[in-house]
Structures are given as structure tokens and as C-alpha cells.
Design a protein around this motif. Structure first.
Motif, short mmCIF file in Angstrom:
data_model
loop_
_atom_site.label_atom_id
_atom_site.label_comp_id
_atom_site.label_asym_id
_atom_site.label_seq_id
_atom_site.Cartn_x
_atom_site.Cartn_y
_atom_site.Cartn_z
N UNK A 102 -30.66 -43.19 15.67
CA UNK A 102 -30.75 -41.73 15.46
C UNK A 102 -29.59 -41.23 14.61
N UNK A 103 -28.47 -41.94 14.65
CA UNK A 103 -27.33 -41.55 13.81
C UNK A 103 -27.41 -42.24 12.45
N UNK A 104 -27.68 -43.56 12.48
CA UNK A 104 -27.68 -44.33 11.24
C UNK A 104 -28.57 -45.57 11.38
N UNK A 105 -29.65 -45.64 10.59
CA UNK A 105 -30.53 -46.83 10.63
C UNK A 105 -29.75 -48.12 10.35
N UNK A 116 -14.27 -36.69 14.47
CA UNK A 116 -15.27 -37.12 13.49
C UNK A 116 -16.67 -36.82 14.03
N UNK A 117 -16.84 -37.08 15.33
CA UNK A 117 -18.13 -36.85 15.98
C UNK A 117 -18.51 -35.36 15.92
N UNK A 118 -17.51 -34.52 16.15
CA UNK A 118 -17.76 -33.06 16.09
C UNK A 118 -18.26 -32.69 14.70
N UNK A 119 -17.67 -33.30 13.67
CA UNK A 119 -18.09 -33.04 12.28
C UNK A 119 -19.49 -33.61 12.02
N UNK A 141 -25.05 -33.30 10.49
CA UNK A 141 -26.36 -33.94 10.61
C UNK A 141 -26.45 -35.29 9.91
N UNK A 142 -27.70 -35.75 9.61
CA UNK A 142 -27.94 -37.12 9.10
C UNK A 142 -27.16 -37.50 7.84
N UNK A 161 -21.03 -40.75 4.74
CA UNK A 161 -19.61 -40.35 4.72
C UNK A 161 -18.82 -41.16 5.75
N UNK A 162 -19.47 -41.42 6.87
CA UNK A 162 -18.85 -42.20 7.96
C UNK A 162 -18.56 -43.63 7.49
N UNK A 163 -19.53 -44.25 6.83
CA UNK A 163 -19.33 -45.61 6.31
C UNK A 163 -18.19 -45.64 5.29
#
Length: 600
Positions: A332-335, A536-539, A544-545, A550-552
């Protein structure tokens, strides 16, 4: 339909790395070749002069490639042997191999010390042009950092002497602690009257038992077992600290936090801002602990109540079910994250079986040559185990997204190493709360989430306070076991703001983290990782998706920036100011508020 191939095995496959376990011929050959190569690099570097022109720097290109490869080869062997010693504490051959890798590490450190010194001696003009070269620019962050550090250390021949003596001295004491732990047994009387001798890992699982009666029965035996070992542990801890203090003194470093902060690529201002926000929010967590005590029908929580579940969030969870849940929520966050986790389960990168003889705790270790990782834990079938599994998979994913970078750009610090793991855990914990069947289940799951905050804001704060004060006192001389217990309990009382009815004075003896020789102050980086990933999670929730990419990118940069630069580039925030930390804290406080409201 299951996304997994066949029945999931809870044991890892190490044969694809070096077949034959601790008797592996391939491993022996690997270590022998490494030993020869390290000796050759040592001889070569002893002859080399610092480059005096940019043209001369080009002659070092192939050496830099070789050194990165040797680092990967050494890491591969060390990780594999670490897996062997963890899966069976009585594998004597593996322990011998562990000693062999420790000495190879020391030899390689000597080689790298000579190389960093070469950088140190390069004049500034040549240096700057060298760092701009196309082949070098991708790894220039680490080279700059090491050059700076070399300037603050002793002459290379002295640093090499320190490294050589540390094998049987400093690191020897750390390994001696492992020997002590392997001999610690905790007697436990089962309901049928049979007394079983539990390993430290098995007893630690009992301390987390949902049944308060079990926890309260095992805890005195746990303290008793560590009391018997306390003099040995005190000896090891004092020697480790004494070594560090003396070395720092010789280098002219007077701040005990200088090295841990440098290793974590963070400033004291960032550390202070983080603790400031935590301390100012502690009353909220004390309110949670008081409410929990009321729900358990006790006046004040005991030490073993702090992490205890408030009932069963679910029945016994199978390993396969845990895997399904993790992959589904990751997706749901990242395939990409979900695909990676599926692969790790299918390829048997995880050792989760509950059996005697394993060492306690959990870890994820990287095998950079094979481009694989291995995860170690003991899966007992509760929600907490599912979180641990997600946590370690987060670590593994972090390594996975960095796989194609040069080795010198993959060297991320421990505090950001905790970012991906905690983030992964949070994805799961949030999903479990949202999907709770009823209020009662939601209360249990929220409590589980708040437990995490308590661990990082209170338990780890206690470790930080203890260790900081221990080092201050150790400068004056040895501390005996009784003094260490007193110091530990004092730190726990302060960190928990007196909210508990009993504490764990021998925590300093039972916690492996105090004896790890690779990293001093193995505590605050965890809290940083938790708070950083929460921010980071709050951001991620706000964006959203689109945030997954950006996380990677953020994870990929963790080995080539300070944490302040990382946060400024990818999140647009200043970590030395309390604002980011307050934003992260708001996520944790919201869980407490929801819990207090549901349990009125």
C-alpha cells in the motif's frame, strides 16, 4: 492465492553464500585470499607517496576499486560468520572463524588508515581537483569525511598499533561478553512443576509473555542469573570503557560523545534538540503508563509490565500469516517494497524458528558480494514478532536500494540505518490499528504502538543517561557491579519520571548493546532513527503515493550526507531546531491521546 512459493520455511538458507557452514572450504579459501590481498595492499600503501598533481591521483584509481572490493569481501565473510554464531551459540568452529575475521578486520583497518593518511597528506589544491574528477565525485563524501577524521587521529603507525592491540584487547572483551552470555541460564518452573533451564533468548521471550504471572515469575530469576554473572560483566564493561577513554585522551578528544556523533554524522545541536522535545513531552507518556497500570489493576507498573501487551491483539499468528500481512501492507505504501519482501521470504533470507541454542535478539546483515541480506530473529507468534520481522525487512530494503552504488557510498551510519526499519514497522502498526475488529482490539494495538515510543523515549533515554554518567565516573576509576546497578536504576527512574514501581538494576549486564565494540553509544541512534522515520512518516501521510520515490531517494543518500544535509535536501527541514522533532512527536502523542480516550 498465496504470493509465496510453496510452504514458507522459518529457517534461512546460508548454503547459497558459502556452502558447508562453519566447515565451508569456500569460506576458508575466501578468507585466505583476502588475507593475502590485504597484505599486498598494506605493502603497496607503505611505498606510496601522497599525489602531488591531479595526474598522479589517476594512478590510485585501481587501488580505490580494489579497496572497495576488499571491504565488500570482508563484509560478506563477517556477515556470514555472524549468521553462524547467531543460529547456534555452541558452534565452536564459527567462534574461531569470528576471531579470524576480527583479525582480518584489524589488518584491513590498518590498510585503510594508511590510505586515509595518504588523503590527509595531499595538499588542498590537488585534493579539491581530485575530488572533482568524474571517477571520484560519487565517493567524495566518504573520502572527505575520512580525510578530516585522519587529521584528528594519531599518526597512522600509532593508529595501526591501536588496531592490532585491540583485536585481543578491546574487541576481545566484547567477544568475552558473548562467552559470558552463552553460559547464563535462567531456571523457569513450568505450570506442571517441571523446571526448565532457559537460554537468555528464551527467558527474554518469557519476559514479554502476555501472562503477568509468567513475567513476574521469570523476572526475579532473570535478575538472579545476571547477579551471578555481574562481576564478569562489570569487568568487561569497565575494560571496554577504559580502552575508549584512554584512546580518546591520546587523540586529544575530551568529549565522550565526539566519536559517536561523528560516526552518526550528526551534530550535538541535533541530538540536544531531539532530547529536548522528548523530555518536554514525557508527561503525556507518564499519563499513558499510569492508565496502563490502572487497566492491569496495579498501583504502579513493574519493569516487566512496561512492554507487556494489554491482552491479545489476535490469536497465535503463524509465520506465513505474518508474511502475508507484511507484504500486503508494504504494497500500500510502495509496490517495490512489497516485491522485495516477497523475494526475501521466498528465497529464505530469514531465520525465524523458535528453538534453543540461538542467540537472543534480532538483526539484519548485508552480504554485499552476493547482493543479498539475511534476517535473524525468533518468531513466537505474537504481534510484536510481526513488527520485528517488518523492522528487519526495512533494514534489508534499505540495503537493497543502495546495492548499485559504489561501496564507499553505501556506508550509512547507525542512526539512519534505523530509519527504514522503523518506517517499515510503522506501516504495519498503523494498518493493524486501522483494521482493528473492535475497540478492545484497537486499545491493545494502540498500546503496542505507544510501547514503541516508551522504548525510544524512556528506556533508551535511560541507557543514554546511564552510559553518559558511567563514562564520566569511569574516568576516575573502576566501577563495581553494585555501583553500576545503582547508576542504572537512577537513570531508569529519571527517564521514566518515577512512573514505575520496580526497575531493572542489572539491565547494564543483560543488554548486549553496551558491549558492542564497533559502535560506541549504541543507544541514541535508535531514538534518532525512530523520531526521524516518524517525521518522514508524517510527511508520507501528507503527500500520499508520490512519496515512495522520494523515500527511496532519501535512503540512497544516507551514505553520502550528514543527517542535517539529508533532512534539508529531501524533507526541507532543519534538524537542529525543535520544529521537525515536534512534528514527529505529534504522531506519537496522537496515539497516546487515542488510547487515553478509548480507555476512559
Amino acid at each position: 492465492m498465496s504470493r509465496f512459493v510453496g510452504t514458507l520455511q522459518p529457517t534461512w538458507d546460508l548454503e547459497t553464500i558459502f556452502p558447508g557452514g562453519s566447515a565451508s572450504k569456500a569460506l576458508r579459501d575466501h578468507l585466505d585470499a583476502l588475507e593475502r590481498d590485504i597484505a599486498a595492499y598494506q605493502a603497496k600503501l607503505q611505498e606510496l607517496q601522497a599525489p602531488s598533481t591531479v595526474e598522479e591521483t589517476k594512478a590510485l584509481d585501481s587501488l580505490i576499486v580494489d579497496l572497495q572490493a576488499a571491504d565488500s569481501r570482508l563484509s560478506e565473510a563477517g556477515s556470514f560468520i555472524g549468521c553462524l554464531t547467531a543460529q547456534d551459540q555452541h558452534d565452536k568452529k564459527a567462534l574461531q572463524l569470528d576471531a579470524k575475521v576480527t583479525s582480518l578486520n584489524a589488518a584491513f583497518n590498518n590498510v585503510m588508515t594508511l590510505f586515509w593518511n595518504l588523503l590527509r597528506l595531499t595538499n588542498d589544491e590537488v585534493w579539491e581537483a581530485w575530488m572533482q574528477r568524474e571517477e571520484i565525485a560519487p565517493i567524495s563524501f566518504l573520502l572527505r569525511e575520512k580525510r578530516e577524521q585522519a587529521r584528528e587521529k594519531l599518526a597512522p603507525e600509532l593508529e595501526n598499533l591501536v588496531s592490532d592491540l585491540a583485536v585481543d584487547g578491546y574487541h576481545g572483551w566484547g567477544q568475552h561478553y558473548d562467552t559470558i552470555v552463552a553460559k547464563v541460564g535462567v531456571p523457569f518452573e513450568e505450570d506442571n512443576g517441571e523446571v526448565k533451564m532457559l537460554s537468555v533468548g528464551q527467558a527474554a521471550n518469557k519476559l514479554d509473555d502476555p501472562d503477568r504471572n509468567v513475567r513476574e515469575r521469570v523476572f526475579p530469576k532473570w535478575e538472579e542469573a545476571w547477579t551471578k554473572a555481574e562481576d564478569y560483566c562489570a569487568d568487561a564493561l569497565n575494560r571496554l570503557a577504559g580502552f575508549r577513554i584512554k584512546l580518546y585522551e591520546k587523540r586529544g578528544w575530551d568529549d565522550i560523545l565526539k566519536e559517536p556523533l561523528a560516526l552518526n554524522r550528526m551534530s550535538k545541536a541535533t541530538l540536544d534538540a531531539m532530547w529536548q522535545v522528548i523530555v518536554e513531552n514525557k508527561p503525556k507518556f507518564v499519563a499513558y503508563l499510569e492508565r496502563k497500570a490502572k487497566l492491569l489493576g496495579v498501583e504502579k507498573l513493574s519493569w516487566t509490565d512496561v512492554d507487556s501487551p494489554l491482552g491479545q491483539a489476535a490469536g497465535k499468528i503463524t509465520y506465513e500469516q505474518a508474511a502475508e500481512d507484511i507484504v500486503q501492507q508494504f504494497g500500500k505504501f510502495s509496490p517495490k517494497l512489497a516485491e522485495f519482501a516477497t523475494m526475501a521470504f521466498n528465497k529464505r533470507w530469514i531465520e525465524a524458528e523458535d528453538r534453543p541454542g540461538k542467540r537472543p535478539g534480532g538483526f539484519c546483515t548485508s552480504l554485499p558480494l552476493s547482493k543479498q541480506t539475511r534476517i535473524f530473529m525468533t518468531f513466537g507468534g505474537n504481534v510484536s514478532n510481526v513488527y520485528t520481522l517488518a523492522h528487519e525487512l526495512g533494514h534489508a530494503y534499505h540495503q537493497y536500494v543502495m546495492e548499485e552504488l559504489p561501496r564507499f557510498s553505501q556506508d550509512y551510519a547507525m542512526n539512519v540505518a534505523e530509519t527504514a526499519s522503523t518506517f517499515a514497522e510503522m506501516i504495519l502498526a498503523d494498518a493493524f490499528v486501522k483494521n482493528a475488529a473492535d475497540d478492545q482490539q484497537k486499545i491493545v494495538l494502540l498500546a503496542d504502538k505507544v510501547q514503541n515510543s516508551i522504548s525510544f523515549f524512556m528506556n533508551i533515554h535511560a541507557r543514554f543517561l546511564f552510559e553518559t554518567r558511567f563514562y564520566e565516573k569511569r574516568r576516575q576509576g573502576f566501577l563495581d557491579a553494585a555501583e553500576l546497578c545503582e547508576l542504572m536504576e537512577e537513570a531508569q527512574r529519571e527517564a521514566f519520571q518515577g512512573a514505575l514501581g520496580s526497575y531493572h538494576p542489572h539491565f547494564w549486564a543483560s543488554k548486549l548493546h553496551f558491549y558492542i565494540t564497533d559502535v560506541p553509544f549504541y543507544n541514541f541512534p535508535y531514538t534518532f532513527g525512530y523520531m526521524f522515520s516518524t517525521g518522514i512518516y508524517a510527511q508520507a501521510l501528507r503527500e500520499g503515493p508520490s512519496f515512495a520515490a522520494k523515500y527511496d531517494a532519501l535512503l540512497q543518500d544516507t551514505g553520502r550526507m550528514t543527517v542535517e544535509e539529508l533532512a534539508a535536501k529531501h524533507l526541507g527541514v532543519d534538524l537542529t531546531k525543535p520544529d521537525f522533532w515536534r512534528d514527529a512527536m505529534a504522531v506519537c502523542v496522537a496515539d497516546v491521546d487515542a488510547f487515553l480516550e478509548l480507555t476512559q
